[in-house]
Design an enzyme around this catalytic site. Sequence first.
Site, PDB file in Angstrom:
ATOM      1  N   ASP A 162       0.801  -1.230   0.000  1.00  6.16           N
ATOM      2  CA  ASP A 162       0.000   0.000   0.000  1.00  6.16           C
ATOM      3  C   ASP A 162       0.835   1.283   0.000  1.00  6.16           C
ATOM      4  O   ASP A 162       0.329   2.356  -0.274  1.00  6.16           O
ATOM      5  CB  ASP A 162      -0.928   0.016   1.230  1.00  6.16           C
ATOM      6  CG  ASP A 162      -0.171  -0.099   2.546  1.00  6.16           C
ATOM      7  OD1 ASP A 162       1.069  -0.206   2.516  1.00  6.16           O
ATOM      8  OD2 ASP A 162      -0.808  -0.102   3.612  1.00  6.16           O
ATOM      9  N   HIS A 163       2.125   1.173   0.277  1.00  9.56           N
ATOM     10  CA  HIS A 163       2.940   2.387   0.400  1.00  9.56           C
ATOM     11  C   HIS A 163       3.588   2.810  -0.924  1.00  9.56           C
ATOM     12  O   HIS A 163       3.361   3.894  -1.428  1.00  9.56           O
ATOM     13  CB  HIS A 163       4.048   2.179   1.442  1.00  9.56           C
ATOM     14  CG  HIS A 163       3.606   2.430   2.849  1.00  9.56           C
ATOM     15  ND1 HIS A 163       2.595   1.738   3.443  1.00  9.56           N
ATOM     16  CD2 HIS A 163       4.061   3.310   3.784  1.00  9.56           C
ATOM     17  CE1 HIS A 163       2.429   2.174   4.687  1.00  9.56           C
ATOM     18  NE2 HIS A 163       3.303   3.133   4.915  1.00  9.56           N
ATOM     19  N   ASP A 190       4.037  -1.240  11.463  1.00 13.32           N
ATOM     20  CA  ASP A 190       3.627   0.113  11.098  1.00 13.32           C
ATOM     21  C   ASP A 190       3.064   0.760  12.357  1.00 13.32           C
ATOM     22  O   ASP A 190       2.298   0.127  13.090  1.00 13.32           O
ATOM     23  CB  ASP A 190       2.563   0.075  10.001  1.00 13.32           C
ATOM     24  CG  ASP A 190       2.318   1.471   9.455  1.00 13.32           C
ATOM     25  OD1 ASP A 190       2.879   1.796   8.404  1.00 13.32           O
ATOM     26  OD2 ASP A 190       1.583   2.245  10.109  1.00 13.32           O
ATOM     27  N   ARG A 237      -0.233  12.834  10.336  1.00 11.10           N
ATOM     28  CA  ARG A 237       1.093  13.411  10.624  1.00 11.10           C
ATOM     29  C   ARG A 237       1.371  14.604   9.723  1.00 11.10           C
ATOM     30  O   ARG A 237       1.019  14.579   8.550  1.00 11.10           O
ATOM     31  CB  ARG A 237       2.192  12.360  10.392  1.00 11.10           C
ATOM     32  CG  ARG A 237       2.153  11.310  11.464  1.00 11.10           C
ATOM     33  CD  ARG A 237       3.405  10.479  11.520  1.00 11.10           C
ATOM     34  NE  ARG A 237       3.263   9.614  12.685  1.00 11.10           N
ATOM     35  CZ  ARG A 237       3.565   8.336  12.716  1.00 11.10           C
ATOM     36  NH1 ARG A 237       4.079   7.753  11.657  1.00 11.10           N
ATOM     37  NH2 ARG A 237       3.387   7.634  13.814  1.00 11.10           N
ATOM     38  N   SER A 256       7.082   7.247  12.863  1.00 12.11           N
ATOM     39  CA  SER A 256       6.742   5.937  12.311  1.00 12.11           C
ATOM     40  C   SER A 256       7.585   4.824  12.923  1.00 12.11           C
ATOM     41  O   SER A 256       8.553   5.067  13.629  1.00 12.11           O
ATOM     42  CB  SER A 256       6.920   5.948  10.803  1.00 12.11           C
ATOM     43  OG  SER A 256       8.274   5.719  10.494  1.00 12.11           O
ATOM     44  N   ARG A 262       9.396   2.777  11.275  1.00  9.68           N
ATOM     45  CA  ARG A 262      10.353   2.253  10.298  1.00  9.68           C
ATOM     46  C   ARG A 262      11.687   1.880  10.938  1.00  9.68           C
ATOM     47  O   ARG A 262      12.393   2.700  11.503  1.00  9.68           O
ATOM     48  CB  ARG A 262      10.531   3.232   9.139  1.00  9.68           C
ATOM     49  CG  ARG A 262      11.337   4.455   9.398  1.00  9.68           C
ATOM     50  CD  ARG A 262      11.270   5.381   8.201  1.00  9.68           C
ATOM     51  NE  ARG A 262       9.906   5.793   7.943  1.00  9.68           N
ATOM     52  CZ  ARG A 262       9.563   7.006   7.509  1.00  9.68           C
ATOM     53  NH1 ARG A 262      10.483   7.904   7.253  1.00  9.68           N
ATOM     54  NH2 ARG A 262       8.307   7.326   7.317  1.00  9.68           N
TER      55      ARG A 262
HETATM   56 FE1  F3S Z   1       0.027   4.913   5.129  1.00  7.90          FE
HETATM   57 FE2  F3S Z   1       0.297   7.309   6.111  1.00  7.90          FE
HETATM   58 FE3  F3S Z   1      -1.126   5.548   7.370  1.00  7.90          FE
HETATM   59  S1  F3S Z   1       1.884   6.118   5.147  1.00  7.90           S
HETATM   60  S2  F3S Z   1      -0.219   3.598   6.865  1.00  7.90           S
HETATM   61  S3  F3S Z   1      -1.567   6.390   5.392  1.00  7.90           S
HETATM   62  S4  F3S Z   1       0.269   7.015   8.287  1.00  7.90           S
END
Ligand code: F3S
Length: 656
Positions: free
Chosen positions: A65-66, A120, A380, A546, A548
Amino acid sequence: MAKGTVAYKIIEKHLVSGRLIPGEEIAIKIDQTLTQDATGTMAYLQFEAMGVDRVKTELSVSYIDHNMLQTDYKNPDDHKYLMSVAKRYGVYLSKPGNGICHQVHVERFAKPGKTLLGSDSHTPTSGGVGMLAIGAGGLDVAAAMAGEPFYLKMPRIVGVKLTGTLPPWVTAKDIILELLRRLTVKGGVGKIFEYFGEGIKELSVPERATITNMGAELGATTSIFPSDEITRAYLKAQGREEDWIELLPDENAEYDEVIEINLSELEPLIACPHSPDNVVPVREVEGVKVDQVVIGSCTNSSFVDLTRAGKMLEGRRIHPDVIFAVAPGSKQALELIAQEGILLNFLKAGARVLESACGPCIGMGYAPPSGGVSVRSFNRNFEGRSGTKDAKVYLASPEVCVASAIAGEIIDPRRLAEREGIKWIKVQMPERFPYGDEAIIPPLPEEEAKKVEIYRGPNIAPLPEFDELPTEIQGEVSLIVGDNITTDHIMPAGANILPLRSNIYAISEYVYHYVDPEFVSRAKKIRDEKGIANIIIGGENYGQGSSREHAALAPRFLGVRVVIAKSFARIHHANLINFGILPLEFVDKRDYAKFSLGDEVHIPELIDRLKGGKEILVINKTTKEEIACKYSLTPKQVSVLLSGGLLRWIKNKQKV
Ligand code: F3S
């Protein structure tokens, strides 16, 4: 002791070791895991290195999804690797285009009373259905897939009592923004936020998920709602009523602390640049000209959000100066708004419809213009995260976003509604969602799975090997940073960098890229020419944001062995340990000023002191000063650090 609360009950049921006393180390069994592609490629490389034949969880899902841009081979290589690895190891695969991991997980997989570990930081979104859902680094998630329990310090359980009723135009987003306003981005560290009270009866599951999602911005371990009749109706509409159990706090449940929010007193709020806790009433920033508006992200892109936003746009046009986009959180949400005619409202209003993915949240395919103002329904707004360094990003409810898109400037939706005669609507939940599982590939049976060959294109690089923690450290201060450094500062995202997440050699070239472009060459010189350790000096809340793990893995690859900070954010602290970097805190925070760039550092008797639980003395050889440092490490974390990181720790355990 928070007995009788929903969170306590789930933890108690999953407890593998430890006592349920706040601050003490506990280990809990993990039922489900989730990964997304930006953290998942590395997580599965690590899982492979653990030598386990099939995931040992009840259910694991790999989402793509990213990194959706397919402008060359890199992202497609990663996607194909993830698809093959899911087939090989018994993992569900959610294909690109199926939606954002947290949104889809709530819809199709989250179960009340179960535990979820996700690579995540917004994994707590699934807390909206009464699940204990925690964000962690990819290596922790890989370990959970290999059957390891998850270790954490028993959090304090904070009850958030919601009373009253939300007024029209005030939404779930405003509840969590109010909490951020009161508690700040550090206010949730070491805590679980559990919502209760009459006020929760008004909130649908997607609205609850907005709140638990953004609990991550408080720095909380997780957030959770009870599983009640509202949860049951939602799961039934998802065709999953059998996944429902009732899970309510006992009448005499004791919370470690209680915060009360009277919903009737709330008004539309907005987080101003550049922090999610920089919250003010929308009316205070009215009139700020807007360049772009976007509705989406794992926070506010459910069917409920899109319906309200789409209804506001019915028969209206986006302001000529504004580029407006909508990114539905999932294929299911997209299908539903198409079915209900809402999608047409967006199209007729002049909206850009993006695919169901993270996209704008990390500057993928949609970023603000230089110095531009972007109003988003996201979670964010750290500097640069949008992909444009000097953009000013505001966070608010979809209603505030749409109102501002129509007006061309930030405006309180109540004022626009009055001006334009827009009616507030209560969104009815559908009795049956279109399940939309066409892009979810279930795991193969075990025997078939064993025959699957894993695809490794040129973008999939092997994992580097790291050594054990030395008995003493000789090093040099290669970077000094201030307070609230985010993982975006350490390991930036963005269209050029994200495709390198499966290639640690390439991505480490970008560590602290926008903070200090000289850092990488300096660090390599210290590592390769001087043969000593890199030491980073940090301020408060080091590593917020995040989950990461590349923000720890890449610095480790560059030779960083110690970070000395005033304080650390939870997930990053754990990630540093997982990759064998020692996180130290100043005993006296004023000692932060006793280091300068290039100072030579000696840390003697390191292992003895760690084993003995004693303070660590850091000697600044350049100034000849001794600085006392402490650390907050559980016995397991000490053992992981001594092994040189979690992967080696697990491998050592397997050898025994
Ligand atoms: Fe994707 Fe942003 Fe949420 S990168 S998982 S929509 S915080």
